[in-house]
Every structure is written in structure tokens, then in C-alpha cells.
Design a protein around this motif. Structure first.
Motif, PDB file in Angstrom:
ATOM      1  N   VAL A   1       0.829  -1.186   0.000  1.00 55.72           N
ATOM      2  CA  VAL A   1       0.000   0.000   0.000  1.00 55.72           C
ATOM      3  C   VAL A   1       0.881   1.260   0.000  1.00 55.72           C
ATOM      4  O   VAL A   1       0.614   2.197  -0.738  1.00 55.72           O
ATOM      5  N   ALA A   2       1.919   1.248   0.816  1.00 50.16           N
ATOM      6  CA  ALA A   2       2.793   2.420   0.896  1.00 50.16           C
ATOM      7  C   ALA A   2       3.484   2.678  -0.435  1.00 50.16           C
ATOM      8  O   ALA A   2       3.583   3.833  -0.870  1.00 50.16           O
ATOM      9  N   PHE A   3       3.972   1.609  -1.099  1.00 47.86           N
ATOM     10  CA  PHE A   3       4.641   1.799  -2.379  1.00 47.86           C
ATOM     11  C   PHE A   3       3.668   2.342  -3.424  1.00 47.86           C
ATOM     12  O   PHE A   3       4.028   3.201  -4.228  1.00 47.86           O
ATOM     13  N   LYS A   4       2.436   1.859  -3.401  1.00 49.65           N
ATOM     14  CA  LYS A   4       1.440   2.363  -4.347  1.00 49.65           C
ATOM     15  C   LYS A   4       1.190   3.854  -4.104  1.00 49.65           C
ATOM     16  O   LYS A   4       1.092   4.635  -5.051  1.00 49.65           O
ATOM     17  N   GLU A   5       1.110   4.245  -2.837  1.00 49.30           N
ATOM     18  CA  GLU A   5       0.881   5.649  -2.501  1.00 49.30           C
ATOM     19  C   GLU A   5       2.050   6.531  -2.981  1.00 49.30           C
ATOM     20  O   GLU A   5       1.836   7.602  -3.540  1.00 49.30           O
ATOM     21  N   VAL A   6       3.266   6.065  -2.775  1.00 52.21           N
ATOM     22  CA  VAL A   6       4.447   6.837  -3.175  1.00 52.21           C
ATOM     23  C   VAL A   6       4.529   6.997  -4.689  1.00 52.21           C
ATOM     24  O   VAL A   6       5.058   7.990  -5.189  1.00 52.21           O
ATOM     25  N   LEU A   7       3.990   6.060  -5.430  1.00 50.14           N
ATOM     26  CA  LEU A   7       4.032   6.130  -6.888  1.00 50.14           C
ATOM     27  C   LEU A   7       3.011   7.103  -7.479  1.00 50.14           C
ATOM     28  O   LEU A   7       3.065   7.398  -8.666  1.00 50.14           O
ATOM     29  N   GLN A   8       2.106   7.606  -6.657  1.00 50.02           N
ATOM     30  CA  GLN A   8       1.085   8.532  -7.151  1.00 50.02           C
ATOM     31  C   GLN A   8       1.718   9.908  -7.403  1.00 50.02           C
ATOM     32  O   GLN A   8       2.577  10.362  -6.630  1.00 50.02           O
ATOM     33  N   PRO A   9       1.290  10.600  -8.459  1.00 51.23           N
ATOM     34  CA  PRO A   9       1.861  11.931  -8.767  1.00 51.23           C
ATOM     35  C   PRO A   9       1.698  12.931  -7.618  1.00 51.23           C
ATOM     36  O   PRO A   9       2.549  13.790  -7.408  1.00 51.23           O
ATOM     37  N   GLU A  10       0.608  12.816  -6.865  1.00 51.96           N
ATOM     38  CA  GLU A  10       0.369  13.760  -5.765  1.00 51.96           C
ATOM     39  C   GLU A  10       1.401  13.624  -4.656  1.00 51.96           C
ATOM     40  O   GLU A  10       1.592  14.551  -3.867  1.00 51.96           O
ATOM     41  N   PHE A  11       2.037  12.464  -4.568  1.00 55.89           N
ATOM     42  CA  PHE A  11       2.992  12.247  -3.482  1.00 55.89           C
ATOM     43  C   PHE A  11       4.186  13.196  -3.594  1.00 55.89           C
ATOM     44  O   PHE A  11       4.692  13.690  -2.585  1.00 55.89           O
TER      45      PHE A  11
END
Length: 143
Positions: free
Chosen positions: A1-11
Motif C-alpha cells: 500500500v505504501a509503495f502504491k501511494e508513493v508512486l502517485q503523482p500527488e505524493f
């Protein structure tokens, strides 16, 4: 989940805002005479020498906790106090940024901290500062 979140442009925007908030907070504290170890910050946190105002990290940590601002006492380079007392505090900006706070709120937090540290010994304004913190945080949801 954390890796998916970090891959988002908003991150990337979120990470940049964390650092921007930290830079503003550190600069505002420095402007009031507190020494920022390393001269500032390029990251999400800063180490602040509170001993320059005759305070200990332990006393500051306890006072700020009482008004709902979380910091950690922290030793500073060449600290003359024991680590359990310390001459500095460590604070960071990920939590405030996650709530949606920005540069103006970082300045407001710095102002509250500076004013509150003038009351550490007298402890006459704890309720007033706690109210200011609660008013500020009430404007932002907890994620």
C-alpha cells in the motif's frame, strides 16, 4: 500500500510541501533567536537548540505536549545536559502537512511555540496556548 501511494503523482507535491513547511517553521524559529542546528533544514525535520533561551529540551517537550504540540527532547552537538534532559527539541512537519496545513499554518505554529516557550517556567498561559492549538487544528481534518 505504501509503495502504491508513493508512486502517485500527488505524493511528490506532498513531499515538497513537507519540506517547504519545515523550512518556514525553522526560519520563523530562527528569526526569534532559536538556533537551528545545521543552520536550517532541507528535510522534514529540524533540531532546535532551546538552551539559547535558558530552557531544556525536557521542559519544552513537557510544556508543548501539554498544549498539544508534539516534539521530542533531543541532545544537540556538544550538549552539556544529559540526554534525558537535553538542550534541544526535534520537530517535524509530516503530520501537519498530512492534515492539509501549509506555509501560513507553519508560521502560526512557530508563533505559538515561541510565545509558549516564554511561559515554560511560569506556566500561567497553558490553557490559552492549548486553546490556540485546538482552534488551529479544528480547521483541518485528521487523515
Amino acid at each position: 500500500v505504501a509503495f502504491k501511494e508513493v508512486l502517485q503523482p500527488e505524493f511528490a507535491d506532498y513531499a515538497k510541501q513537507i519540506v517547504a513547511n519545515a523550512k518556514v517553521l525553522a526560519a520563523a524559529l530562527a528569526d526569534e533567536g532559536y538556533r537551528i542546528i545545521s543552520g536550517g533544514t532541507d528535510t522534514h525535520l529540524m533540531l532546535v537548540a532551546v538552551s539559547v533561551k535558558g530552557l531544556t529540551g525536557k521542559a519544552v517537550e513537557a510544556y508543548l505536549d501539554e498544549i498539544h504540540i508534539t516534539v521530542n527532547k533531543n541532545a544537540i552537538p556538544f550538549d552539556k545536559n544529559k540526554p534525558a534532559v537535553a538542550s534541544g527539541i526535534r520537530l517535524g512537519t509530516p503530520a501537519i502537512t498530512s492534515r492539509g496545513m501549509g506555509l501560513n499554518e507553519s508560521r502560526e505554529i512557530a508563533a505559538i511555540i515561541v510565545e509558549a516557550l516564554g511561559d515554560v517556567e511560569a506556566r500561567a498561559k497553558v490553557a490559552q496556548f492549548r486553546g490556540r492549538v485546538l482552534e488551529l487544528t479544528s480547521r483541518f481534518d485528521v487523515p
